[in-house]
Design a protein around this motif. Sequence first.
Motif, PDB file in Angstrom:
ATOM      1  N   GLN A 541     -42.547  24.308 -44.657  1.00 37.70           N
ATOM      2  CA  GLN A 541     -42.264  24.277 -43.230  1.00 37.70           C
ATOM      3  C   GLN A 541     -43.286  23.416 -42.486  1.00 37.70           C
ATOM      4  O   GLN A 541     -42.947  22.667 -41.573  1.00 37.70           O
ATOM      5  CB  GLN A 541     -42.267  25.700 -42.668  1.00 37.70           C
ATOM      6  CG  GLN A 541     -41.890  25.766 -41.181  1.00 37.70           C
ATOM      7  CD  GLN A 541     -40.538  25.169 -40.886  1.00 37.70           C
ATOM      8  OE1 GLN A 541     -39.561  25.494 -41.592  1.00 37.70           O
ATOM      9  NE2 GLN A 541     -40.447  24.289 -39.886  1.00 37.70           N
ATOM     10  N   ARG A 544     -42.469  19.815 -42.918  1.00 40.59           N
ATOM     11  CA  ARG A 544     -41.417  19.400 -41.977  1.00 40.59           C
ATOM     12  C   ARG A 544     -42.009  19.135 -40.599  1.00 40.59           C
ATOM     13  O   ARG A 544     -41.675  18.144 -39.923  1.00 40.59           O
ATOM     14  CB  ARG A 544     -40.337  20.472 -41.888  1.00 40.59           C
ATOM     15  CG  ARG A 544     -39.512  20.653 -43.153  1.00 40.59           C
ATOM     16  CD  ARG A 544     -38.372  21.627 -42.905  1.00 40.59           C
ATOM     17  NE  ARG A 544     -37.587  21.869 -44.101  1.00 40.59           N
ATOM     18  CZ  ARG A 544     -37.796  22.898 -44.928  1.00 40.59           C
ATOM     19  NH1 ARG A 544     -38.779  23.772 -44.671  1.00 40.59           N
ATOM     20  NH2 ARG A 544     -37.046  23.042 -46.009  1.00 40.59           N
ATOM     21  N   ASN A 549     -39.797  14.946 -40.870  1.00 42.85           N
ATOM     22  CA  ASN A 549     -38.663  14.680 -41.757  1.00 42.85           C
ATOM     23  C   ASN A 549     -38.024  15.994 -42.178  1.00 42.85           C
ATOM     24  O   ASN A 549     -38.689  17.025 -42.331  1.00 42.85           O
ATOM     25  CB  ASN A 549     -39.117  13.917 -42.991  1.00 42.85           C
ATOM     26  CG  ASN A 549     -39.641  12.528 -42.634  1.00 42.85           C
ATOM     27  OD1 ASN A 549     -39.002  11.792 -41.892  1.00 42.85           O
ATOM     28  ND2 ASN A 549     -40.824  12.182 -43.147  1.00 42.85           N
ATOM     29  N   ASP A 550     -36.732  15.932 -42.373  1.00 43.27           N
ATOM     30  CA  ASP A 550     -35.953  17.125 -42.731  1.00 43.27           C
ATOM     31  C   ASP A 550     -35.593  17.053 -44.205  1.00 43.27           C
ATOM     32  O   ASP A 550     -34.881  16.136 -44.636  1.00 43.27           O
ATOM     33  CB  ASP A 550     -34.695  17.192 -41.871  1.00 43.27           C
ATOM     34  CG  ASP A 550     -33.896  18.459 -42.118  1.00 43.27           C
ATOM     35  OD1 ASP A 550     -34.366  19.310 -42.886  1.00 43.27           O
ATOM     36  OD2 ASP A 550     -32.791  18.569 -41.525  1.00 43.27           O
ATOM     37  N   ARG A 557     -34.697  13.088 -47.745  1.00 45.26           N
ATOM     38  CA  ARG A 557     -35.106  13.698 -49.022  1.00 45.26           C
ATOM     39  C   ARG A 557     -35.303  12.634 -50.091  1.00 45.26           C
ATOM     40  O   ARG A 557     -36.283  12.658 -50.839  1.00 45.26           O
ATOM     41  CB  ARG A 557     -34.042  14.704 -49.449  1.00 45.26           C
ATOM     42  CG  ARG A 557     -34.406  15.552 -50.677  1.00 45.26           C
ATOM     43  CD  ARG A 557     -33.242  16.442 -51.036  1.00 45.26           C
ATOM     44  NE  ARG A 557     -33.596  17.303 -52.137  1.00 45.26           N
ATOM     45  CZ  ARG A 557     -34.077  18.530 -52.021  1.00 45.26           C
ATOM     46  NH1 ARG A 557     -34.279  19.026 -50.799  1.00 45.26           N
ATOM     47  NH2 ARG A 557     -34.365  19.263 -53.084  1.00 45.26           N
TER      48      ARG A 557
END
Length: 575
Positions: A541, A544, A549-550, A557
């Motif tokens: 977490q 992130r 970036n997710d 990714r």
Amino acid sequence: MARNRPHDLYRRSDRGEPHRPAQPPADHALHALTLLSRTLFDTPDESEILRLAMDHIAAIGPYSAEAGYLEADGDLVPSPRNRKNHALAVGRRVRELAGQDGSVTVPGWPRGQALALRGLEGLHGYLVVTSRSRPTEAHRSLLATLVRHTAAALSVAVAHRRRRKEALELDRLRGERAALQRQLIAVVAELAYQRALHALMADVAAAGSGEEAITRALHELTGLPALVEDRFGRLRSWTGPGRPDPYPEPDPVRQDDLLHAVAREAGPARIQDRLITLVRPHGEILGMLALLDPQGAADEHTVLALEQAAKLLALELAHLRNLAEVELRLHRELADDLLAGTDETSAYARSEAVGYDLHRSHYIVVVQWSDRIADDSFAQIVGRVASAVGMRSLLTRRSDHVVLVADDRPPARALYEGLALETGTPSGTIGVSAPCDSPDDIPQSYREAQRALEVRRHSRKRYGMAFFDELGLYRILGPGNDYRELEAFVHEWLGQLMDYDARHDAAMVETLARYFDCGGNYDETAASLAIHRSTLRYRLQRIRDISGNDLANVEDRLNLQVATRVWKIVLVGSG
């Protein structure tokens, strides 16, 4: 009651000879001669005077009029009433007398004489008289009086004719003088207008105020709206009322037809409501100067003003053209050296000399159009469109593409759409580098722009714009990539995590790498890092939050996974 002429008292016989009394009374003959004299002096025509005298010969004695002659331009012209018999011999004898009286031999007549009709101005003609009997002294006196009166009447007629001729000549000369005076006045007015025109144009040229000053002066001289267009039909200057807003976009085909139509004329050409002249120093068309004249009011002064203004505008546009060519050459030389690599001190000094700020962040833009050669013409189009969309740049060209060194990030679509519109085809590709902050970085940025262009050209949608900093993984998949590109890619995706680890002695990058190595399995990742599963969740977490970036996004990714792999293999060196 009509006056009876003296010769009407004697009618002619069938043989042409007059019937007359054997001895006409002397006073009657003298009275008839007096009446004839009045008639002679009242007659303005010389031929008519000679005819009257010849008709009266028989009334004053035993005489017959054989012939009569009038002097004209040094020659003796016979009367139409002359007898045809022996005319050549009589005429030759009269000319031999050369203005003197003398005898004349006429076959069939015992006596004949040629009497000169002399006046103060000289010889006026001759009367040739014949007789069958010897005239008396009274007859000879009457004949001499008739000759004198005829000569005097001819003198008066000649004088009148000369006066009429002189009067006509005087009228003609007066007319010519008036015409010359009018012409002189017109010439003086024309010269004054030309002097005023040249003085005004000289003031405009000395002021160096450019095209606006020229159209303003032309409008003031003619009272008509004046405008300048470039050779493509785009408005450069307008002075006067009636300017269209917005100005219509030119049609290339119609513009070429218009230029050819005007070029065929020897001077300004009227095309619809415009009086147009081309501006072409040394034969090259740089634009056109026109007057808006819907009423057709333009006269020769208007045409002269238009021609003089066109000459001045030709000098102005040629000067601007030369300046632009020098500036373009200096810009190109600087851009070429920047792309090849040059020292910063020299680059900054040269950029300041050409008025370009090289201290800002820059982007390198590579432009390639599939159906256009990267020549000067195409480079000019690129430069013009770049300026139109607000880009400040240095421009140069290579064999197959044009390069811009721009001081700001190009608009995402405006540059491409403008070039597609200008060239008439969308078959072009544009590559844009990431920003560079130093002239030393420009060669690398040039390679980035080329890489972006190549990636776009080999994609399914090959035409359009591509930005190097938006390529993601494609930045490092192509041939020729070096350590700097790999390092830049890693720092783009992992830089914030690496900085966090360095500041806090943490292991965020290592955690992310292990997570990808374990295929995203939480239990395996936590075990490999010897941490609790909840601690792993917390770290992911934080990754992130720090990186922005997710991990659930497929594109993010993939780039993060490649970045961690490069970080481990290339940058860190651990397997």
